[in-house]
Write an enzyme that holds these catalytic residues in place. Structure first.
Site, PDB file in Angstrom:
ATOM      1  N   GLU A   1      45.616  39.630  41.243  1.00 30.17           N
ATOM      2  CA  GLU A   1      44.524  40.465  40.726  1.00 30.17           C
ATOM      3  C   GLU A   1      43.292  39.617  40.417  1.00 30.17           C
ATOM      4  O   GLU A   1      42.159  40.079  40.582  1.00 30.17           O
ATOM      5  CB  GLU A   1      44.982  41.250  39.492  1.00 30.17           C
ATOM      6  CG  GLU A   1      46.117  42.250  39.755  1.00 30.17           C
ATOM      7  CD  GLU A   1      45.873  43.170  40.938  1.00 30.17           C
ATOM      8  OE1 GLU A   1      44.699  43.485  41.232  1.00 30.17           O
ATOM      9  OE2 GLU A   1      46.855  43.571  41.592  1.00 30.17           O
TER      10      GLU A   1
ATOM     11  N   HIS B   1      36.682  38.100  44.126  1.00 34.50           N
ATOM     12  CA  HIS B   1      35.982  38.743  45.247  1.00 34.50           C
ATOM     13  C   HIS B   1      34.805  39.574  44.701  1.00 34.50           C
ATOM     14  O   HIS B   1      33.739  39.635  45.300  1.00 34.50           O
ATOM     15  CB  HIS B   1      36.975  39.635  45.998  1.00 34.50           C
ATOM     16  CG  HIS B   1      36.591  39.988  47.396  1.00 34.50           C
ATOM     17  ND1 HIS B   1      37.252  40.966  48.098  1.00 34.50           N
ATOM     18  CD2 HIS B   1      35.633  39.534  48.230  1.00 34.50           C
ATOM     19  CE1 HIS B   1      36.709  41.078  49.301  1.00 34.50           C
ATOM     20  NE2 HIS B   1      35.724  40.224  49.407  1.00 34.50           N
TER      21      HIS B   1
HETATM   22 ZN   LIG Z   1      45.870  43.719  45.994  1.00 33.37          ZN
END
Ligand SMILES: [Zn+2]
Length: 697
Positions: free
Chosen positions: A482, A488
């Site tokens: 996560e 990201h």
């Molecule tokens: Zn994922």
């Protein structure tokens, strides 16, 4: 920080509704303590009205369409809706109450009513198409080109370009497909509720105590207090097959499990599948595609059914070979124990577990004291610091939705504000199960820089009696997973909001998260951060080695049952619907074609394959998990080849090409820019232990 939110017409200092007022909190974050359930519906109504007016202005613009008055204007529209929805959905999933859930029903209906006329708007689509048709001559930047292509594709795929009759037929098909998807799930549930197998006192040999307790609880739930039963849920059948010494009972449970939805009763799913496949084929053809797979995969990194098949077949061959060798090892184990029978599908898990214990000799409980939550958070942050130069400082002054939520300010290598990161780690009744990443605000710089506000939500057990929260190896991996999604979002550096962070294809979005998991299992990282929560002593080397070795065990079986399911999914959606008029015969023929080992069954037989028939999100998309895994294993290989898991040159490319580029670049080009070539599956095969010589039993 941006002033773009406070410029929204609807935000007014005089409003009583905190969702409609400028936020004066640190970093302009949501003032959670002031926000009450009754604030949401009025705020949504205002946000829908704002957005509808913004869309109407674009559609009614008398000027000829240009990039700015159409595409950029669409990107600027809906800010208030984004703001209200982000807070709302965070609460719905991470900290709900009956009032919020009741409002959610209303909101989802209103959302559909709001978006349908926009995504099917012929005039709006006409303006986008006019630009798309002459895109090469517009002098666009590469990000603008990508944005225009994405907008065009989305409108086109939702049927905005069809004539009225075709639009009406699409709507009819969508409604029928929604109905069929729901009945598929209900049938499956019906078969699952109908079947159970009682296990008496003499039938429990080999079963762990915790399993017997769960079997008793399952019986009580069905009004059979005092008894113990096996049900056809995966969490009941799989551990039973793994540990029960009763071969006859294993066979019974296995057969019940694999025949769900295929019993010729009222819950039979065969006819439902046939109709779903026919309607999907019709949808694809209405939109100008030869097959549903071609339609579905156009909007993915893989792009074509051929590319998906190519990957699956390359993984299939070595996985199958390894599985056949494992089968022989299991058969030898049976012989060694004096068994005089041929290994069957209901025996595999049982003998594989015996073999695992013999070979790997590893128990998760031994490592937990070394994996405290705080240590693993520190490890995940330190990895990001070493890779991307970002640093983390906890803030106590940012409002949160629950006292357990922690907030960190993230700064870049120059000490400039980069993002806010919220970690909400512990399970509680107000939180849905699972773990996920989401955002309260996405990065963009369309009208000045907007820093992202990123969330990780997990369901770890809180420590008790003064003991810290201790993670299992799976939990620790989830934390890194996560956090990889989180990075990201946090490292995103794009101009347009709809291309920000994780706004990428389904078969690409797991790359940054699955890739990040690799650092969690590196000896270098574990030696530094996995220290015993009581003694502070580092993880012993011998335990570390067994921990890493245990991860490869059983991969041939898992790969074969997964890849065969992905291949069947692809065949259903590439062959004409008429080819699968007899679903069972189709399944049999396809499995013969690939040489499926008889002792392993599909992870999901067609009549139970909810991923692809309960809805269409994973229809001809079941391969996505493996597609991302090929990339993450191959991408980590770049660090291994450099001889340094934090190699600065590779890290910089990883940041520039993968973690910061969001959806602004075609994912294949992004990957090639990072790796210098397209992804190759060898690293995945190595990681799954499928390239090594099989060990003797
Ligand atoms: Zn994922």
């Amino acid at each position: 920080m941006s002033d773009s939110l406070s410029s929204s017409a609807a935000l007014s200092a005089s409003s009583d509704n905190p969702l409609l007022k400028p936020w004066t909190t640190p970093f302009e974050t949501p003032p959670f303590a002031e926000i009450q359930p009754e604030h949401f519906l009025p705020a949504f109504e205002q946000a829908f009205a704002d957005h509808t007016a913004e869309i109407a202005a674009i559609v009614g613009n008398p000027a000829a369409p240009d990039f700015d008055n159409t595409v950029t204007a669409l990107e600027r529209a809906g800010k208030l809706l984004d703001r209200v929805a982000a807070v709302f959905y965070d609460l719905v999933s991470a900290h709900s109450n009956p009032a919020i859930l009741e409002i959610d029903k209303e909101v989802s209906l209103r959302m559909a009513q709001h978006w349908n006329p926009i995504s099917m708007n012929a005039v709006l689509f006409g303006r986008i198409k006019a630009l798309y048709d002459k895109r090469a001559g517009l002098g666009l930047t590469s990000e603008q080109m990508r944005l225009l292509e994405r907008k065009y594709t989305r409108f086109h795929r939702s049927g905005a370009g069809l004539d009225e009759a075709a639009k009406a037929r699409m709507a009819e098909i969508n409604e029928r497909l929604a109905f069929l998807g729901t009945s598929f799930s209900h049938h499956l549930l019906g078969d699952e509720q109908d079947w159970f197998m009682e296990i008496g006192e003499d039938d429990t040999d080999g079963l762990p105590e915790s399993f017997v307790a769960a079997a008793k609880a399952a019986a009580e739930e069905r009004g059979l207090a005092g008894k113990a039963i096996i049900t056809t849920s995966r969490s009941s059948v799989e551990p039973f097959l793994k540990s029960s010494t009763r071969r006859d009972l294993r066979e019974k449970a296995y057969k019940a499990f694999t025949s769900r939805g295929d019993k010729g009763n009222a819950n039979d799913n065969n006819a439902t599948i046939v109709e779903i496949l026919k309607l999907r084929e019709e949808t694809a053809k209405l939109l100008g595609f030869p097959t549903f797979a071609a339609y579905r995969l156009e909007d993915s990194m893989a792009k074509t059914p051929e590319a998906v098949r190519g990957l699956l077949e390359r993984v299939w061959k070595p996985a199958r070979a390894r599985a056949l060798a494992d089968r022989d090892a299991l058969q030898a184990l049976i012989a060694e124990e004096g068994g005089n029978f041929k290994l069957e599908a209901w025996d595999w898990r049982f003998y594989a577990e015996k073999l695992r214990q013999r070979r790997a000799n590893f128990d998760d409980a031994a490592i937990k004291p070394y994996l405290s939550l705080d240590n693993m958070i520190a490890a995940s942050f330190d990895t990001a610091t070493k890779l991307f130069g970002v640093t983390f400082a906890e803030r106590k002054d940012v409002p949160v939705w629950h006292p357990d939520v922690r907030v960190w300010e993230v700064k870049d290598a120059n000490g400039q504000h980069k993002a806010l990161f919220y970690g909400d780690y512990f399970a509680r009744p107000s939180k849905r199960s699972g773990a996920w990443m989401t955002s309260l605000r996405d990065q963009q710089k369309l009208d000045g820089a907007v820093a992202p506000v990123i969330l990780n939500i997990c369901n770890f057990a809180k420590g008790t009696d003064g003991q810290p929260s201790l993670l299992s190896p799976d939990d620790a991996r989830t934390l890194f997973h996560e956090f990889g999604h989180g990075l990201h979002g946090m490292m995103s550096n794009v101009t347009y909001p709809s291309l920000s962070g994780t706004s990428v294809f389904t078969d690409f979005v797991e790359l940054p998260s699955q890739l990040y998991e690799h650092w969690q299992e590196q000896p270098q990282v574990l030696r530094q951060f996995a220290t015993h929560y009581q003694t502070g002593e580092p993880l012993p080397d011998e335990l570390l080695k067994r921990f890493i070795a245990a991860r490869k065990f059983g991969q041939s079986f898992a790969t074969v049952e997964f890849v065969s399911s992905a291949l069947i999914d692809l065949e259903f959606h590439t062959q004409p619907a008429s080819a699968s008029a007899d679903v069972a015969a189709f399944e049999k023929k396809e499995l013969e074609k690939i040489g499926m080992p008889a002792e392993i069954s599909l992870r999901h037989r067609p009549t139970q394959f909810g991923h692809i028939f309960s809805g269409d999100h994973y229809a001809s998309g079941y391969y996505s998990y493996m597609w991302s895994e090929v990339m993450d294993a191959d991408a980590f290989g770049a660090f291994e080849e450099a001889g340094n898991i934090f190699d600065p040159v590779v890290s910089k490319r990883l940041l520039d090409d993968i973690y910061s580029s969001g959806g602004s670049v075609d994912p294949e080009q992004a990957y090639i820019a990072f790796r210098g070539r397209p992804p190759a599956p060898d690293a995945l095969l190595r990681r799954r232990g499928l390239l090594e010589e099989p060990e003797a039993a």
